[in-house]
Design a protein around this motif. Structure first.
Motif, short mmCIF file in Angstrom:
data_model
loop_
_atom_site.label_atom_id
_atom_site.label_comp_id
_atom_site.label_asym_id
_atom_site.label_seq_id
_atom_site.Cartn_x
_atom_site.Cartn_y
_atom_site.Cartn_z
N TYR A 632 0.81 -1.22 0.00
CA TYR A 632 0.00 0.00 0.00
C TYR A 632 0.85 1.27 0.00
CZ TYR A 632 -3.71 -3.26 1.26
OH TYR A 632 -4.60 -4.31 1.26
N LEU A 633 2.13 1.14 0.34
CA LEU A 633 3.01 2.30 0.43
C LEU A 633 4.29 1.98 -0.32
CD1 LEU A 633 3.03 5.10 1.97
CD2 LEU A 633 4.51 3.98 3.65
N ASP A 634 4.64 2.83 -1.32
CA ASP A 634 5.82 2.53 -2.12
C ASP A 634 7.09 3.05 -1.45
OD1 ASP A 634 6.08 5.26 -2.65
OD2 ASP A 634 5.10 5.13 -4.61
N SER A 635 8.21 2.88 -2.12
CA SER A 635 9.50 3.26 -1.54
C SER A 635 9.66 4.77 -1.38
CB SER A 635 10.65 2.71 -2.40
OG SER A 635 10.53 3.20 -3.74
N ASN A 636 8.83 5.54 -2.08
CA ASN A 636 8.85 7.00 -1.96
C ASN A 636 7.82 7.50 -0.96
OD1 ASN A 636 10.89 7.38 -3.96
ND2 ASN A 636 9.34 7.03 -5.55
N PHE A 637 7.27 6.57 -0.18
CA PHE A 637 6.26 6.89 0.84
C PHE A 637 5.00 7.50 0.23
CE2 PHE A 637 10.42 7.08 2.94
CZ PHE A 637 10.23 6.13 3.93
N GLN A 638 4.68 7.04 -0.97
CA GLN A 638 3.45 7.44 -1.64
C GLN A 638 2.51 6.23 -1.70
OE1 GLN A 638 2.60 10.54 -2.71
NE2 GLN A 638 4.53 11.24 -1.82
N PRO A 639 1.19 6.46 -1.59
CA PRO A 639 0.26 5.33 -1.69
C PRO A 639 0.33 4.68 -3.06
CG PRO A 639 -0.91 7.43 -1.62
CD PRO A 639 0.51 7.73 -1.33
N THR A 640 0.29 3.36 -3.07
CA THR A 640 0.33 2.62 -4.33
C THR A 640 -1.05 2.61 -4.97
OG1 THR A 640 -0.19 0.52 -3.25
CG2 THR A 640 2.14 1.14 -3.37
N GLN A 641 -1.11 2.07 -6.18
CA GLN A 641 -2.40 1.98 -6.86
C GLN A 641 -3.36 1.07 -6.13
OE1 GLN A 641 -2.80 4.07 -9.42
NE2 GLN A 641 -4.99 3.56 -9.34
N LYS A 642 -2.82 0.09 -5.40
CA LYS A 642 -3.68 -0.81 -4.64
C LYS A 642 -4.44 -0.04 -3.57
CE LYS A 642 -3.82 -5.13 -2.04
NZ LYS A 642 -3.08 -6.33 -1.56
N PHE A 643 -3.79 0.95 -2.97
CA PHE A 643 -4.50 1.77 -1.98
C PHE A 643 -5.68 2.48 -2.63
CE2 PHE A 643 -5.17 6.12 -0.42
CZ PHE A 643 -5.64 5.85 0.85
N TRP A 644 -5.45 3.07 -3.79
CA TRP A 644 -6.51 3.84 -4.44
C TRP A 644 -7.63 2.95 -4.97
CZ3 TRP A 644 -6.48 8.72 -3.35
CH2 TRP A 644 -5.28 9.39 -3.11
N ASP A 645 -7.29 1.75 -5.40
CA ASP A 645 -8.29 0.88 -6.04
C ASP A 645 -8.98 -0.07 -5.07
OD1 ASP A 645 -7.62 2.06 -8.42
OD2 ASP A 645 -6.27 0.45 -9.06
N SER A 646 -8.28 -0.46 -3.98
CA SER A 646 -8.76 -1.59 -3.18
C SER A 646 -9.07 -1.26 -1.74
CB SER A 646 -7.72 -2.73 -3.22
OG SER A 646 -7.46 -3.11 -4.55
#
Length: 702
Positions: A632-646
């Motif tokens: 849910y959190l990428d290496s740049n501390f940004q939410p991944t697409q899974k966070f937005w979609d799921s």
């Protein structure tokens, strides 16, 4: 009658005839005026309560006020059904009564003499009144320890202390506003009891006052453990350093027994509280003092050290065994993590709150100010001065500064100690300068000259640094990284949180006020609202509706359920919400949209739920759910697409990520959710910085 009046006038004449006392009184009143002015600066934006916790304190006070004098007893049987739905909350057993009881007593007393102040305005101004009492008590504590000059300097320094201002300005109707003055009163009375030559009756009287003040503090504040444990700890250290006296035993045992009895009578703490480690250590401390008394009375001088050492080791073994065997309860991880900050990683609910985190150096410097630089020299001077009061302040300063470096909010406890140590250093330097100038004048009268040399440099530098630290950033004052100002004017000149829409700005953002008014007027009476716990008090007290969780964080399991719902796919979340009868979901989003030169760019700012969701994930994991954070959190501390979609939270946030020529941006593109219907938005898209969205839950047919 006339004779008594004449006597009173004579006493007043003697008081005013003492110009030194009159001068000190004038300076103290001037300092209190400065403290008052800084703390009422938020009045520019109106009179209301600040942050979140003051609202539940206000709710508790209003419960008593609405029932009159009988409300004080009814409070302890009050079961609140509007919070922590469906279980509710036993307010009398889960809340400290000090703050609401004090306000209700003041209000009912004023009403009994024909005055009827507005309760909300009274709650807003009381912290400022308490702060003035704290400034005066700081003067008396400083005078008790090192003389009137130190008392005045300490009073000035606490009056302009950022840490102190942050917890007793207009609207801060919470525990600390009353508890810090009570702590200072307790310390002042305790040290007065230890004064050389004090009669036994005087020792007992001052000790009872100290115990009463500390007990009232224990009935008002969860952070009372440190001040309560400090007194017996200091007494033991003083005895080990050869400063034991019967007076120390009487003062410590009287104060300790008084505040222990009061603490045990608070339902939130209860009689079993004496078996909590920090309080029970006081019994060990008093026992050690009794050992010293017995040794002084009955043990020959050549055997005393062995006798005291043996019993001291036995007491330490007994205490350790009682803790290891579970006879004594250890403080919760939240309190243990103050001494051992690494433990805080196991408490995501605690560390998710900014004031519970380990402070950076810039935050420590901003909270304690330029006085932190002078405090070490003050500690050295106190050590050189000697005596029980000086030793007490040294121990208090060292321990409180350590704890303040472990948790942001504890700088409030350290602020009086730092102000006192810095005040003593400040007055010492100027007294030395005065002594040098006096000697120079004496030599000049004999026709000789002595160059002052560098005598003025240190005091001049201190005056310049102190003056510069008071200067607001807008007028050239120090502003660390453009974010943290050390000016007390900047600290005081801020609107309360509700007025700014829970956004860090000095502008009015009425989104939360509009949203709460809308909820109060438009949601059905039986509505159950789910939001993140940060906004629970606002929705319950101001919005007038039931909530699942709030800032009391009483039930970590229920908070975990809310976190799980927000981090689950919408279809799963609906079933979680069904189990809790939730009718509406509220989220808070901060977003900035810039349009310049034909180019547009929007981005989420991270001050709302778009920044808090990571704590939801971690808290859900803490209570037993299994989310892999890296998904849910990428290496740049940004939410991944899974966070937005799921996740429900990702779907409810209407601003979605989109790549632009400026980098990753966020633009208004709300999801079309089958079971969540948007019924209220506090502002149209791109028209604010803070947005509150209310969704109605549409349950599928079973």
């Amino acid at each position: 009658m006339s004779k008594g009046l004449l006597t009173a006038f004579k006493r007043l004449d003697r008081l005013l005839g003492n110009r030194r006392q009159l001068f000190e009184l004038g300076l103290l009143l001037l300092i209190m005026g400065v403290a008052f002015t800084i703390r009422v600066l938020p009045m520019r934006w109106g009179v209301t309560l600040s942050e979140f916790d003051p609202w539940v304190q206000y709710k508790e006070a209003m419960y008593i006020i609405e029932r009159g004098w009988s409300g004080f007893s009814e409070f302890f049987t009050w079961h609140d059904t509007e919070s922590w739905y469906p279980w509710g909350r036993d307010m009398g057993r889960t809340a400290f009564p000090g703050i609401p009881f004090a306000m209700a007593f003041i209000y009912l007393l004023l009403k009994s003499v024909g005055l009827s102040p507005d309760p909300l305005e009274l709650a807003s101004i009381l912290p400022v009144v308490y702060s003035l009492a704290g400034v005066a008590l700081m003067y008396f504590l400083g005078r008790q320890v090192a003389g009137s000059a130190t008392g005045l300097a300490a009073a000035l320094f606490i009056a302009v202390s950022n840490s102190n201002i942050s917890r007793n300005h207009l609207g801060w109707f919470d525990d600390e506003s009353l508890s810090i003055p009570l702590m200072l009163l307790g310390f002042t009375a305790y040290l007065a009891a230890l004064k050389e030559g004090r009669t036994v009756r005087g020792v007992v009287a001052y000790s009872l006052l100290a115990g009463g003040a500390m007990g009232a503090m224990a009935a008002s504040w969860g952070a009372h453990k440190f001040p309560l444990a400090l007194i017996p700890f200091f007494a033991v250290i003083a005895s080990l350093l050869g400063k034991y006296s019967t007076r120390l035993l009487i003062a410590t045992s009287t104060a300790f027994s008084t505040y222990t009895l009061i603490a045990m009578s608070v339902p939130k703490l209860g009689p079993s509280y004496i078996f909590e480690t920090t309080l029970f250590s006081g019994f060990i401390g008093v026992g050690i003092l009794l050992i010293f008394e017995i040794a002084n009375r009955y043990i020959p001088p050549q055997s005393r050290r062995l006798f005291i050492g043996g019993l001291f080791v036995a007491a330490a073994i007994f205490f350790s065994a009682a803790v290891l065997l579970g006879v004594l309860g250890v403080p919760g991880l939240k309190f243990l993590s103050v001494a051992l900050p690494q433990l805080r990683d196991a408490l995501p609910i605690v560390i998710s709150v900014a004031e519970n985190q380990v402070p950076t150096w810039s935050i420590i410097f901003s909270d304690l100010g330029i006085f932190l630089i002078m405090a070490p020299f003050g500690v050295y001077l106190f050590l050189r001065r000697g005596g029980l009061p000086s030793l007490f302040i040294v121990i208090y300063t060292i321990l409180s500064v350590y704890f303040a470096s472990s948790m942001v909010r504890l700088s409030l406890i350290a602020a009086p100690a730092v102000a006192l140590a810095a005040g003593y250093a400040f007055t010492y330097l100027f007294s030395q300068l005065g002594a040098i100038m006096s000697s120079v004048r004496a030599v000049r009268r004999r026709g000789q000259t002595i160059p002052l040399g560098y005598s003025f440099i240190t005091p001049a530098i201190l005056i310049l640094l102190l003056g510069y630290s008071l200067l607001p950033a807008a007028y050239g004052g120090l502003n660390l990284r453009g974010e943290v100002s050390i000016s007390p004017v900047d600290q005081g000149y801020q609107p309360v949180t509700l007025v700014t829409g829970s956004f860090p700005t000095r502008s009015v953002l009425a989104d939360w006020m509009r949203a709460l008014e809308w909820m109060k007027a438009n949601l059905p009476p039986d509505a159950v609202v789910m939001s993140w716990w940060d906004y629970g008090y606002w929705i319950t007290v101001v919005g007038g509706h039931k909530t699942l969780v709030d800032n009391g964080t009483l039930n970590s399991t229920q908070i975990g359920e809310v976190a799980y719902a927000f981090m689950s796919p919408p279809a799963t979340a609906v079933e979680v919400l069904r189990r809790h009868d939730v009718t509406h979901v509220v989220i808070f989003v901060t977003h900035q949209f810039v349009s310049q030169g034909g180019q547009t760019f929007g981005r989420l700012l991270g001050f709302g739920d778009e920044g808090k969701w990571i704590w939801m994930l971690r808290i859900a994991n803490q209570v037993g759910y299994k989310f892999v954070e890296s998904e849910y959190l990428d290496s740049n501390f940004q939410p991944t697409q899974k966070f937005w979609d799921s996740t429900l939270m990702g779907q409810l946030i209407p601003y979605k990520p989109q790549q632009t020529q400026f980098g990753l941006g966020h633009f208004y593109n709300p999801s079309n959710l089958e079971n969540f219907r948007l019924v209220y938005a506090s502002s149209p898209p791109y028209n604010s910085l803070a947005y509150v969205y209310v969704y109605e839950v549409v349950y599928p047919q079973l």
